[in-house]
Scaffold this motif. Structure first.
Motif, PDB file in Angstrom:
ATOM      1  N   VAL A  76       0.866  -1.174   0.000  1.00 18.29           N
ATOM      2  CA  VAL A  76       0.000   0.000   0.000  1.00 18.29           C
ATOM      3  C   VAL A  76       0.899   1.218   0.000  1.00 18.29           C
ATOM      4  O   VAL A  76       1.598   1.491   0.980  1.00 18.29           O
ATOM      5  CB  VAL A  76      -0.941   0.018   1.222  1.00 18.29           C
ATOM      6  CG1 VAL A  76      -1.771   1.298   1.237  1.00 18.29           C
ATOM      7  CG2 VAL A  76      -1.843  -1.201   1.223  1.00 18.29           C
ATOM      8  N   ASN A 101      -2.809   7.048  -5.168  1.00 19.67           N
ATOM      9  CA  ASN A 101      -2.488   5.666  -4.811  1.00 19.67           C
ATOM     10  C   ASN A 101      -1.640   5.001  -5.881  1.00 19.67           C
ATOM     11  O   ASN A 101      -1.940   5.111  -7.072  1.00 19.67           O
ATOM     12  CB  ASN A 101      -3.770   4.845  -4.628  1.00 19.67           C
ATOM     13  CG  ASN A 101      -4.674   5.406  -3.559  1.00 19.67           C
ATOM     14  OD1 ASN A 101      -4.218   5.851  -2.516  1.00 19.67           O
ATOM     15  ND2 ASN A 101      -5.974   5.393  -3.810  1.00 19.67           N
ATOM     16  N   ASN A 103      -1.135   2.016  -7.732  1.00 16.68           N
ATOM     17  CA  ASN A 103      -1.842   0.772  -8.022  1.00 16.68           C
ATOM     18  C   ASN A 103      -1.031  -0.063  -8.999  1.00 16.68           C
ATOM     19  O   ASN A 103      -0.618   0.426 -10.050  1.00 16.68           O
ATOM     20  CB  ASN A 103      -3.221   1.049  -8.625  1.00 16.68           C
ATOM     21  CG  ASN A 103      -4.252   1.270  -7.548  1.00 16.68           C
ATOM     22  OD1 ASN A 103      -3.912   1.527  -6.399  1.00 16.68           O
ATOM     23  ND2 ASN A 103      -5.507   1.199  -7.911  1.00 16.68           N
TER      24      ASN A 103
END
Length: 436
Positions: A76, A101, A103
């Protein structure tokens, strides 16, 4: 925002043009990443601060986020940015932060409920399938969308039943009168006064792309338009099963004229009885499909996510029946065609089901250039009663849809509901899965 590209532009939108040149200051918090190793920014950061300059008259400013190392499975990694200062003392309002984020891959799928707001459906909801995120905007928050592509196009807010009629004058300060024939009702209205529901801008003179003609480089060609501002959502919830999304008070009338200003737009606007007008420059922002403007608040407003960051829009919509008759639809789904998303419908048979459908079953030629390929095809809104049709939400369970997102990911999607347990409309739910 889920990062799918190595370099991602992030926009900060001003409600009005900047009165002077200046800077926006952002600070960031990094989670499991290091500046210079995992990511960088342009302009470069000083510690955990990024200062982004802008020119006088700017309505949007960007910084670029560079993803240097992807996340691996199970990690993460993200960076959260917050606007903390504006040099000339502007006000920092809502939506002042964003989390980026890291990803590795697109979401494998999820089950979601689009928060359109119940039977009056006050919200437009933008869905990004690859991240499972939803972005909401009030339908009444905007009136006109200014296209950011090569063409100079202006669209109406079809979720409000707006219409525009070209006048013979170029003088915005002439007094105009309301034209009741422009009001959009079920089966009432003029097709040329609403935007082509397909969403295609093909510049073919034989087709009708937008109610407002393409904006010409020659000012004399750009006429004044009378604008019917459409209808508000109902003030009170309708009867169970009925639609209340477009039965509210009428929003009135305006007159507008749109010109080019270099690579930007210049809009002149006023009440129809006014002999003076206001004027504002609208800049193209290529990170987005459109820049949105409210004739009510007289501001540029945020509506859609960036053009590659959404796939489906749950909304109300002004469609054309038979290509000729305006007709207003609640419970409607628009595909992000201009951002690169497309969709098509699959009928369930003895051999083709949602569960059995795989990537090998996808027919690429079925992804046609029409933003309404999902549209209202997932539901109906009445059943036969003892005395004729009765308003009631009905989910169509004999079909599902295939969606290709702007990054090329392909999903299958089926709707699982559209009403709450009481039978009130405006509660769409669906599930989807990535085809691998």
């Amino acid at each position: 925002m889920n990062l799918s590209a190595a370099a991602t532009p992030v926009a900060i939108v001003f409600s009005d043009a900047a009165p002077a040149a200046g800077t926006v200051t952002l600070t960031f918090d990094a989670n499991a990443v290091t500046y210079g190793t995992d990511f960088s920014t342009l302009p470069a950061a000083d510690g955990n601060t990024v200062v982004v300059p802008f020119e006088a008259g700017a309505t949007t400013v960007h910084f670029t986020f560079n993803k240097l190392i992807d996340a691996i499975e199970g990690q993460v990694k993200n960076v959260a940015f917050t606007v903390t200062a504006v040099s000339f003392g502007g006000t920092i309002s809502a939506n002042d932060s964003i989390q980026l984020n890291f990803n590795e891959t697109a979401s494998l799928g999820s089950a979601l409920a689009a928060e359109t707001g119940g039977p009056t459906q006050p919200n437009q909801v933008y869905i990004d399938l690859s991240s499972g995120t939803m972005t909401m905007a009030k339908r009444v928050s905007w009136d006109l969308g200014f296209y950011s592509g090569t063409d100079f196009r202006v669209v109406l807010n079809s979720s409000l039943k707006m219409a525009a009629k070209k006048l013979e004058t170029t003088n915005i300060d002439e007094v105009q009168a309301a034209d009741e024939t422009m009001i959009i009702a079920q089966g009432q209205g003029i097709a040329s006064q609403v935007d082509n529901p397909t969403g295609v801008f093909d510049n073919d003179a034989s087709t009708h792309d937008t109610a407002i003609d393409a904006i010409s480089a020659n000012d004399a060609d750009n006429k004044v338009y009378l604008v019917n501002m459409g209808s508000n959502p109902a003030a009170n919830a309708p009867a169970i099963g009925a639609d209340g999304s477009g039965s509210g008070s009428l929003r009135g009338w305006m007159k507008i004229r749109v010109l080019r200003n270099g690579n930007d737009y210049k809009i002149q606007y006023a009440d129809i009885a006014s002999i003076t007008h206001q004027e504002v420059t609208i800049s193209k922002d290529t990170a987005y499909n459109f820049t949105f403007f409210s004739l009510t608040t007289k501001n540029v407003v945020p509506v859609e996510p960036q053009k590659t960051q959404w796939d489906l829009n749950f909304t109300t919509f002004t469609n054309l029946l038979g290509g000729t008759t305006p007709y207003y639809f609640p419970d409607f789904v628009v595909t992000n065609l201009k951002g690169g998303a497309k969709a098509y419908m699959v009928s369930i048979t003895d051999t083709v089901t949602y569960d059995s459908f795989t990537k090998a079953n996808v027919v690429q030629d079925n992804f046609t250039d029409n933003q309404t390929n999902i549209g209202s095809n997932w539901r109906s809104t009445s059943v036969n009663g003892p005395n004729g049709p009765v308003s009631q939400f009905v989910l169509k369970t004999d079909r599902f849809f295939v969606i290709k997102d702007p990054a090329g990911n392909i999903y299958k999607l089926k709707f699982t509901g559209g009403a709450n347990t009481a039978g009130e409309r405006g509660y769409p739910t669906f599930q989807y899965a990535l085809l691998q």
